[in-house]
Design an enzyme around this catalytic site. Structure first.
Site, PDB file in Angstrom:
ATOM      1  N   TYR A  50      -2.468  -1.440   9.938  1.00 12.94           N
ATOM      2  CA  TYR A  50      -2.544  -1.909   8.548  1.00 12.94           C
ATOM      3  C   TYR A  50      -1.242  -1.620   7.805  1.00 12.94           C
ATOM      4  CZ  TYR A  50      -4.035  -1.949   3.634  1.00 12.94           C
ATOM      5  OH  TYR A  50      -4.135  -2.179   2.290  1.00 12.94           O
ATOM      6  N   SER A  57       0.847  -1.195   0.000  1.00 14.47           N
ATOM      7  CA  SER A  57       0.000   0.000   0.000  1.00 14.47           C
ATOM      8  C   SER A  57       0.877   1.236   0.000  1.00 14.47           C
ATOM      9  CB  SER A  57      -0.898   0.007   1.246  1.00 14.47           C
ATOM     10  OG  SER A  57      -1.552   1.259   1.391  1.00 14.47           O
TER      11      SER A  57
END
Length: 256
Positions: free
Chosen positions: A161, A148
């Site tokens: 995350y 990400s």
């Protein structure tokens, strides 16, 4: 169907029934790959993707998999082995570790259960799933792990995350180093903010958030799933076989 002497590459995409995984599976089929895609619970979504791939003249199979449950990986590997046997193959070529979940919680408020769930899905799952599938991967194959943009830039609410994604980026380099003897390359694709239902669809549905992301992106818009599917398919093309141990961010130029 491909009638040449050389068989089509077979690529396994986890979480291939929706969102970015669906886009990856369809893009790979357009590039001549046969696809094994996984889904967690929605078989009808997965079957719809299989149908679209078959319409493109490629083979596809959907298999159930919960990437958070590493105890099922040996049985899943046997399911993959059986699928390959039906296709007259004993190995597949490429693995895309895409399946994931979104948890939005401030660092100070993140619970152990949220943290553990993210570990199981985004780190422990890909680590041991790849391990379980290695005997079925062809020498010279490739691994693509999905990270990400949040592993590079920080936005409040994604500490846990992003930490998992950062760990996957480190793991990818180790995979490249340790699996290089088999000719297996490993790379990371790191999407920026994309309009999907991920994390409740906030980037897609929250117009204020969407506009903010677009204003912070050099290309002036939020990403779309097909922006990422094409990147993965391109990375797995023969022309890119010499790319290894790299992080490739596909964010349109966020937060430059």
């Amino acid at each position: 169907m491909n009638t040449s002497a050389s068989p089509a590459p077979i690529t396994l995409v986890t979480g291939g029934s929706r969102g970015l995984g669906r886009s990856m599976a369809l893009a790979l089929a357009r590039h001549g790959h046969d696809v094994i895609l996984t889904y967690r619970s929605n078989r009808s979504e997965a079957d719809a993707v299989v149908g679209q791939i078959v319409q493109q003249g490629r083979r596809a199979v959907a298999l159930p998999l919960d990437v958070a449950d590493s105890g099922t990986f040996a049985a899943f590997a046997e399911s993959v082995r059986g699928t390959l046997a039906q296709w007259g193959r004993d190995s597949f070529d490429h693995l895309v570790n895409n399946a994931g979940i979104g948890v939005h919680a401030a660092f100070a408020d993140t619970t152990p259960s949220q943290f553990d769930e993210l570990v199981n899905v985004h780190l422990k799952g890909p680590f041991f799933l790849t391990q379980a599938l290695l005997p079925l991967m062809a020498d010279g194959g490739r691994i693509v792990n999905i990270s990400s943009g949040l592993a590079r830039f920080a936005l409040p609410g994604y500490a846990a995350y992003a930490a998992m994604k950062g760990a996957m980026e480190v793991l990818t380099r180790y995979q490249a180093k340790e699996l290089g003897a088999r000719g297996i390359a490993a790379n990371v694709v790191a999407p920026g903010a994309i309009e999907t239902d991920f994390g409740g669809g906030a980037v897609r549905d929250n117009q204020q958030l969407n506009a903010f992301v677009a204003s912070q992106t050099a290309l002036g818009r939020v990403g779309l799933p097909d922006d990422i599917g094409g990147v993965v398919a391109s990375l797995l093309s023969p022309d890119n076989r010499w790319i290894n141990a790299q992080r490739i961010e596909a964010s349109g130029g966020m937060f430059l």
